[in-house]
Each structure stands twice: as C-alpha cells, then as structure tokens.
Enzyme design. Structure first.
Site, PDB file in Angstrom:
ATOM      1  N   HIS A 213       0.823  -1.210   0.000  1.00 29.14           N
ATOM      2  CA  HIS A 213       0.000   0.000   0.000  1.00 29.14           C
ATOM      3  C   HIS A 213       0.862   1.268   0.000  1.00 29.14           C
ATOM      4  O   HIS A 213       0.621   2.196  -0.773  1.00 29.14           O
ATOM      5  CB  HIS A 213      -0.920  -0.037   1.217  1.00 29.14           C
ATOM      6  CG  HIS A 213      -1.711   1.215   1.404  1.00 29.14           C
ATOM      7  ND1 HIS A 213      -2.665   1.630   0.510  1.00 29.14           N
ATOM      8  CD2 HIS A 213      -1.682   2.159   2.387  1.00 29.14           C
ATOM      9  CE1 HIS A 213      -3.195   2.779   0.934  1.00 29.14           C
ATOM     10  NE2 HIS A 213      -2.608   3.120   2.068  1.00 29.14           N
ATOM     11  N   HIS A 218       0.884   4.973  -2.268  1.00 29.07           N
ATOM     12  CA  HIS A 218       1.171   6.377  -1.955  1.00 29.07           C
ATOM     13  C   HIS A 218       2.400   6.960  -2.651  1.00 29.07           C
ATOM     14  O   HIS A 218       2.369   8.096  -3.122  1.00 29.07           O
ATOM     15  CB  HIS A 218       1.359   6.547  -0.441  1.00 29.07           C
ATOM     16  CG  HIS A 218       0.075   6.426   0.319  1.00 29.07           C
ATOM     17  ND1 HIS A 218      -0.897   7.400   0.298  1.00 29.07           N
ATOM     18  CD2 HIS A 218      -0.408   5.447   1.124  1.00 29.07           C
ATOM     19  CE1 HIS A 218      -1.922   7.036   1.063  1.00 29.07           C
ATOM     20  NE2 HIS A 218      -1.657   5.843   1.577  1.00 29.07           N
ATOM     21  N   GLU A 258      -6.945   8.376  -0.190  1.00 32.12           N
ATOM     22  CA  GLU A 258      -7.023   6.912  -0.073  1.00 32.12           C
ATOM     23  C   GLU A 258      -7.956   6.270  -1.102  1.00 32.12           C
ATOM     24  O   GLU A 258      -7.635   5.219  -1.648  1.00 32.12           O
ATOM     25  CB  GLU A 258      -7.474   6.497   1.332  1.00 32.12           C
ATOM     26  CG  GLU A 258      -6.463   6.810   2.437  1.00 32.12           C
ATOM     27  CD  GLU A 258      -5.192   5.955   2.392  1.00 32.12           C
ATOM     28  OE1 GLU A 258      -5.016   5.146   1.460  1.00 32.12           O
ATOM     29  OE2 GLU A 258      -4.355   6.112   3.303  1.00 32.12           O
ATOM     30  N   SER A 282      -3.490  -0.110  -4.376  1.00 31.77           N
ATOM     31  CA  SER A 282      -2.747  -1.207  -3.754  1.00 31.77           C
ATOM     32  C   SER A 282      -3.613  -2.438  -3.533  1.00 31.77           C
ATOM     33  O   SER A 282      -3.137  -3.425  -2.973  1.00 31.77           O
ATOM     34  CB  SER A 282      -2.135  -0.752  -2.419  1.00 31.77           C
ATOM     35  OG  SER A 282      -3.150  -0.361  -1.508  1.00 31.77           O
TER      36      SER A 282
HETATM   37  N1  TIH Z   1      -7.118  -1.832   1.570  1.00 27.55           N
HETATM   38  C1  TIH Z   1      -5.803  -1.422   1.112  1.00 27.55           C
HETATM   39  C2  TIH Z   1      -5.103  -2.575   0.390  1.00 27.55           C
HETATM   40  O1  TIH Z   1      -5.614  -3.680   0.354  1.00 27.55           O
HETATM   41  O2  TIH Z   1      -4.018  -2.367  -0.144  1.00 27.55           O
HETATM   42  C3  TIH Z   1      -4.936  -0.938   2.251  1.00 27.55           C
HETATM   43  C4  TIH Z   1      -5.517   0.252   2.971  1.00 27.55           C
HETATM   44  C5  TIH Z   1      -5.955   1.422   2.449  1.00 27.55           C
HETATM   45  C6  TIH Z   1      -6.433   2.320   3.410  1.00 27.55           C
HETATM   46  C7  TIH Z   1      -6.377   1.887   4.622  1.00 27.55           C
HETATM   47  S1  TIH Z   1      -5.678   0.318   4.584  1.00 27.55           S
HETATM   48 FE   FE2 Z   2      -2.778   4.941   3.105  1.00 26.52          FE
END
Ligand code: TIH
Ligand code: FE2
Length: 366
Positions: A213, A218, A258, A282
C-alpha cells in the site's frame, strides 16, 4: 508498542501550542502507534498465525527505534514475503495496463512523432482505469530501478527517489498513527510508511496499510507535484487544529488520497472512472470493483475477498467531489475493514487538489 517516546507536551483545552513542522520534530510522535504490528485485532487474517505476528514484531521494532537522520531500516524479506509482493504486483500491473496500450503503446506513439504521436497516445490512454499521472510515475520508477515486481523495494531507495522529485521523505512507522500525528507529518512533507507485508491468505485486500500500500499506492502519487501539494495542504491545515477539525480532515483525506476516483473519458468510449486513491491502487480487488471491472482472479484462481460490502448494493455509489459535497464527505464515517460503499469522483488531480485547498482554507479560518 515498545517505543521509548519523548513525553508529549500537555495539550491546552482547545488548540495545541506545539505541533511538528519538520521531519526531526516527528521523532516525538512517530513511535506513538495506535495498533502496533504485534497487536493484531481478532478479525485480521494474520491473527492466528504466530510466525506472521513475530515477523511483524521484528520489523516494527526497528521502525520504533528509528530517529530522524538514521539510515532507513533495511528489511531482509523472506522468499514467501517476496512472493506475496510479486503476486500482487502482477495483478496491479495488469489493471494499470488496462486501456493504456502498455509501455509498448507509448513507444509506438513516440516513434510517430508530432501530432500523430499525441493523438495516438491520447487514444491509448482513453481506456485507462488508473490516473495517467500515476501510471507514468510507476513506469518511471520501474525504469530507474526504484520499483520492481521482483523484490520488495527498500525504503532508502524509494526515499531518495521521492525526495529528488517533490522534496518528500519517507519515514518508517510500526503501525497506524493517530490522525493528528499522521496529518501533521504530511505538513512536514513526511510520509509514514510501514514495512511489513500483508498476510498471504488475502493478498487482494488488506484492512490496514502494508508495504504494498505504501510503496505502490502512496509513493508514486507523492512524486507528482500537484498531488504532493494536495497532501501537504491537508497536513498544514491540521496544524494545531481542534479535534473535530482533525476528524473532518482525516475523512477528507480518506475519500480523496485513499479512495479517490477521477472522471474518465466515457463520452469518447473510454473508461468511465480512473482511480487515484492509494487504497485502491494497492488492492487488486477493490480497484477493479471501484472502476467497474470484474474482480481479478487470485493466484489460486478464486475471487478476492469481497469484504462486507452490502449484498443489496453490490454496485458502489459514486458522487462528484465538489466543495458542496465536501460537507457530506467530512460528516461521513467509513468502513476500514471492507470495501467502501461510496467513492467521490474528481475532475483530474488538479480538480481534487482545488477542492481540497478550498476546504483547507475554510478550516484554517475557523
Ligand atoms: N485496503 C488497502 C489494500 O488492500 O491495499 C490498504 C488500505 C488502504 C487504506 C487503509 S488500509
Ligand atoms: Fe494509506
């Protein structure tokens, strides 16, 4: 967390007198994690896996010891960890390439030269389901050897690459920070990044940040000046803000940085939505679902976990991100362990940055 933190200053009743503004200042907050890696909640896929838990504890201990100016911790990833990275990378690379014509398409367009090349590149980009700036940033990082599907990148190389582009730095962290501490970090152009990797049982979606992630979601976005600016704007607005303003800024961050979407090019037969939210970029499972593609298969050939999205409404709501809509955004709670029910759609990264800046000015005038 086993973190030797400096004593924080006593908070005054409404506004804090002190807040971090430099990377070194973050030494006082970065060790205050809410959920350290060795303290997994019971619905986490790694909860019952003792080896996974102790591995995470070792990685997060190094992050807790880190102080500004130290060399960034190097993690010797195990083959099974690298295999998780490589599998998720492949799924995300496939989604990143949808409608983009791949890098070969770009090369063919470049060979034509001039207006023909521009038209061909535009046609090739029409079907993309990720922000084109994001796809270009990842391709650039791959070309420079900073990101790769073959090995989990180390923070040091990623940090140097990012700093060259936008002046941002990466700092290791053992788990989730409080929203105030995390947002204050953005104001100092510092992104706190975990280094452990998601549990291999559910590679297509994880309920918490992990190295996939941070580095594939990011970091490429923070190398884009307009988007790094959006992050910094939210961070600066968080300085000394009241608790309720922190909550609103954290929600704005969630629904933009996000989980944000951009309008695509449906009128010209292209993709209707393009993702720029790091939580989508991600997660192969949620990315496909957010932009309206079928879920990608996992390595085992099964669909990735659907989360707890309401069965009566499998299709998420998508609403325009306008300054008026931000009032709704900052009043909305959101799920953190399942797919989102609502995504907000902006008019390009600049459009998202403009809306965020307008709201940040309101917060600073409160
Ligand atoms: N759900 C995302 C992932 O599977 O990569 C990770 C997150 C994004 C936001 C908070 S946790
Ligand atoms: Fe994040």
């Amino acid at each position: 967390a086993p973190a030797p933190a400096a004593a924080p200053p006593p908070p005054p009743p409404r506004r804090r007198r002190w807040y971090p503004t430099t990377p070194a200042d973050l030494d006082t907050v970065a060790a205050r994690t809410l959920q350290a890696g060795d303290d997994l909640s019971s619905d986490h896929p790694g909860f019952a896996d003792a080896a996974y838990r102790s591995r995470r504890a070792a990685i997060t201990a190094a992050a807790a010891r880190y102080r500004w100016g130290d060399p960034l911790p190097v993690v010797a990833y195990a083959p099974a960890e690298t295999a998780t990275w490589t599998a998720v990378w492949a799924q995300l690379a496939a989604l990143r390439a949808v409608g983009g014509g791949g890098s070969g398409g770009g090369a063919a367009a470049a060979a034509m030269g001039g207006a023909a090349a521009a038209a061909a590149a535009a046609a090739a980009a029409r079907g993309r389901v990720v922000a084109p700036e994001y796809a270009a940033a990842v391709e650039g990082a791959v070309a420079e050897g900073v990101l790769s599907g073959d090995a989990i990148p180390q923070l040091g190389g990623v940090d140097a690459w990012l700093h060259d582009r936008t002046g941002w730095r990466v700092r290791p962290v053992g788990g989730l920070l409080s929203p105030r501490d995390f947002l204050n970090g953005l104001g100092a152009k510092v992104f706190h990044a975990t280094q452990y990797i998601r549990h291999p049982s559910v590679p297509g979606y994880t309920p918490e940040p992990d190295v996939i992630h941070e580095l594939l979601g990011h970091v490429p976005l923070l190398s884009i000046p307009a988007f790094a600016g959006l992050n910094e704007t939210i961070g600066i607005a968080s300085r000394g803000a009241r608790d309720d303003a922190i909550e609103r800024l954290a929600r704005l961050y969630w629904f933009t940085v996000e989980f944000g979407l951009l309008w695509g090019d449906a009128a010209a037969g292209g993709a209707p939505y393009r993702a720029y939210g790091a939580g989508l970029l991600s997660s192969p499972g949620e990315l496909a679902r957010a932009v309206g593609l079928p879920a990608p298969p996992t390595a085992e050939g099964e669909d990735v976990r659907e989360g707890a999205s309401p069965p009566a409404n499998p299709e998420p709501d998508r609403r325009p991100l306008t300054l008026e809509a931000v009032a709704e955004v900052v009043a909305s709670s959101y799920p953190v362990t399942s797919f989102q029910r609502v995504y907000y759609v902006a008019q390009g990264l600049e459009g998202a940055a403009d809306v965020v800046a307008a709201y940040a000015r309101q917060v600073q005038a409160e």
